[in-house]
Design an enzyme around this catalytic site. Structure first.
Site, mmCIF file in Angstrom:
data_model
loop_
_atom_site.group_PDB
_atom_site.id
_atom_site.type_symbol
_atom_site.label_atom_id
_atom_site.label_comp_id
_atom_site.label_asym_id
_atom_site.label_seq_id
_atom_site.Cartn_x
_atom_site.Cartn_y
_atom_site.Cartn_z
ATOM 1 N N GLU A 1 0.824 -1.204 0.000
ATOM 2 C CA GLU A 1 0.000 0.000 0.000
ATOM 3 C C GLU A 1 0.860 1.257 0.000
ATOM 4 O OE1 GLU A 1 -3.852 -1.551 2.642
ATOM 5 O OE2 GLU A 1 -2.480 -0.061 3.465
ATOM 6 N N CYS A 2 0.635 2.133 -0.950
ATOM 7 C CA CYS A 2 1.192 3.482 -0.964
ATOM 8 C C CYS A 2 2.706 3.466 -0.719
ATOM 9 C CB CYS A 2 0.470 4.365 0.052
ATOM 10 S SG CYS A 2 0.649 6.136 -0.256
ATOM 11 N N GLY A 3 3.179 3.890 0.451
ATOM 12 C CA GLY A 3 4.612 3.902 0.705
ATOM 13 C C GLY A 3 5.243 2.536 0.584
ATOM 14 N N SER B 1 -0.847 -0.710 -4.801
ATOM 15 C CA SER B 1 -1.674 0.452 -5.133
ATOM 16 C C SER B 1 -1.426 1.546 -4.114
ATOM 17 C CB SER B 1 -3.157 0.070 -5.123
ATOM 18 O OG SER B 1 -3.984 1.197 -5.388
#
Length: 440
Positions: free
Chosen positions: A327-329, A417
């Site tokens: 996720e993200c980072g 994502s």
């Protein structure tokens, strides 16, 4: 069975008014007095809950009528009311901002609203603003108003006078003081665990609040804000599809955006949890699946780039066809390169083709949902970086009211994502992230 206890929702006319400081100070003040305090954060947020958790001494969960859902919020509030003398809920943005807003949450559950107003640059207008917040929506439960960042006693008296005869809504003034300011960075407040003086800051804020009518309230006075919470409907049970499986979770200063409720959901699905630190280059624990949550890889890019032992373990995990959810980072960590705000370029782990670059402004913010074959996960997006990848997205998230979604990338057994998922919104879909083997 209903449960009842004193409860308050700390709100403001806008972001940046100091509601996190006041909410945490209120929780700390009563926890120090030996009262059982439970705190919640309204809306999607990873950072404010760190401060509320230190102040209350207990994990802090999020409440959002869309992301977490009314049933989930009702269950968490009901459980907290059964074991607490005081529930403190910190609002999000301005009181009426967002769909749903903090005001919607207050009305749905009958939470009295404490309005915190940064009065540093006003006098008589304070009364108009307080009046508007109280009366803008009929039927809004109301506790009162607290002036924040006040210059002195004379200024405080002017603000109280602005409320009108008797000032029935006045709960006091907190003076401006750097001793209890909470530092910020580009995604919000600095994570409390990174500051050695975090508790001292909260104690200073609690001491300041103790001099106000709000801070002087004892258990008997708090009783006027008693709220009755109805018992929730039993949640549907999907069994324990992750029983016998170990999910390894990255957790450190670079991967710190973890909802406690997500860990609870994984455990309720039967998973054993094992934690590791990419920043410390710890080896990947023996596991069946991996979760790489978001955080601040851009602040630690050089150290993460050098974490080759951890990278090798993850590469072998993927080579074996075992699932990874990033996720993200956590996704940025896996890409070929990362460019932080200072313009430098760092080679990252090269397990997801593409590059990421931090931007001077916020790129995306808002609620999102991800439809998977097993169900739909709700969550949100919040990031300052942009990515480019030669991979075509395997799908996109969808915002609830239209607009652009976030790309979902699949690369072997990896799914990644910018989307931050609230696992409890669909336990079945959550289980599928750590069970299914994505198509190449």
């Amino acid at each position: 069975m209903t449960h009842s206890t004193a409860a308050i929702l700390v709100a403001a006319p806008a972001s940046g008014q100091g509601k996190t400081t006041v909410a945490a100070a209120l929780a700390r003040l009563h926890a120090r007095a030996g009262r059982r305090v439970r705190a919640f954060k309204c809306g999607p947020d990873f950072l404010d809950p760190h401060w509320l958790a230190i102040a209350s001494g207990h994990p802090v969960h999020n409440l959002d009528l869309w992301m977490t859902g009314e049933a989930d919020a009702r269950a968490r509030l009901h459980a907290a009311a059964g074991e607490a003398d005081l529930i403190v809920v910190e609002g999000v943005m301005g009181l009426f901002d967002g769909q749903p807003s903090a005001a919607d949450l207050a009305q749905r559950f009958g939470l009295p609203v404490l309005a915190v107003i940064d009065a540093s640059a006003m006098a008589g207008t304070f009364g108009a603003l307080a009046f508007g917040l109280r009366h803008f929506r009929a039927g809004l439960p109301w506790a009162g108003v607290l002036a924040n960042r006040v210059a002195g006693e004379r200024h405080a008296q002017m603000l109280q006078d602005a409320l009108g005869e008797g000032a029935p809504d006045w709960l006091g003034a907190v003076m401006r003081d750097a001793a209890f300011s909470l530092p910020e960075r580009h995604l919000g407040l600095t994570v409390a665990s990174e500051l050695p003086d975090a508790l001292a800051r909260l104690d200073a804020a609690a001491d300041a609040l103790a001099t106000t009518p709000l801070g002087a309230m004892d258990s008997a006075a708090l009783a006027r804000w008693t709220v009755i919470f109805d018992a929730p409907e039993p949640a549907p049970h999907i069994g324990r599809p992750l029983a016998g499986r170990t999910v390894a979770i990255a957790r450190d200063a670079a991967c710190c955006f973890i909802y406690p409720a997500n860990l609870d959901t994984l455990r309720s699905l039967g998973a054993e949890l094992a934690f590791f630190s990419p920043l410390a280059d710890e080896p990947l624990p023996p596991c069946d699946a991996v979760w790489l949550p978001g955080g601040y890889p851009e602040l630690h890019a050089a150290a993460l780039s050098a974490a080759q032992r951890c990278r090798a373990g993850l590469a072998a995990h993927l080579q074996a066809g075992k699932p990874v959810w990033a996720e993200c980072g956590g996704m940025l960590l896996l890409m070929d390169t990362l460019r932080p705000h200072d313009g430098s370029t760092h080679r990252m782990w090269g397990l997801l083709p593409g590059e990421a670059a931090l931007q001077p402004r916020l790129v995306a913010l808002g609620p999102q949902q991800l439809a998977l074959p097993a169900g739909t996960l709700r969550g949100h997006t919040f990031h300052h970086s942009r990515t480019t990848s030669p991979l075509a997205p395997a799908g996109h998230t969808e915002p609830p009211r239209g607009g652009p979604g976030e790309a979902l990338y699949r690369h072997g057994a990896l799914r990644a994502s910018y989307f931050h998922a609230w696992f409890a919104s669909s336990p079945a879909a959550t289980a599928s992230l750590f069970l299914e083997e994505p198509a190449p």
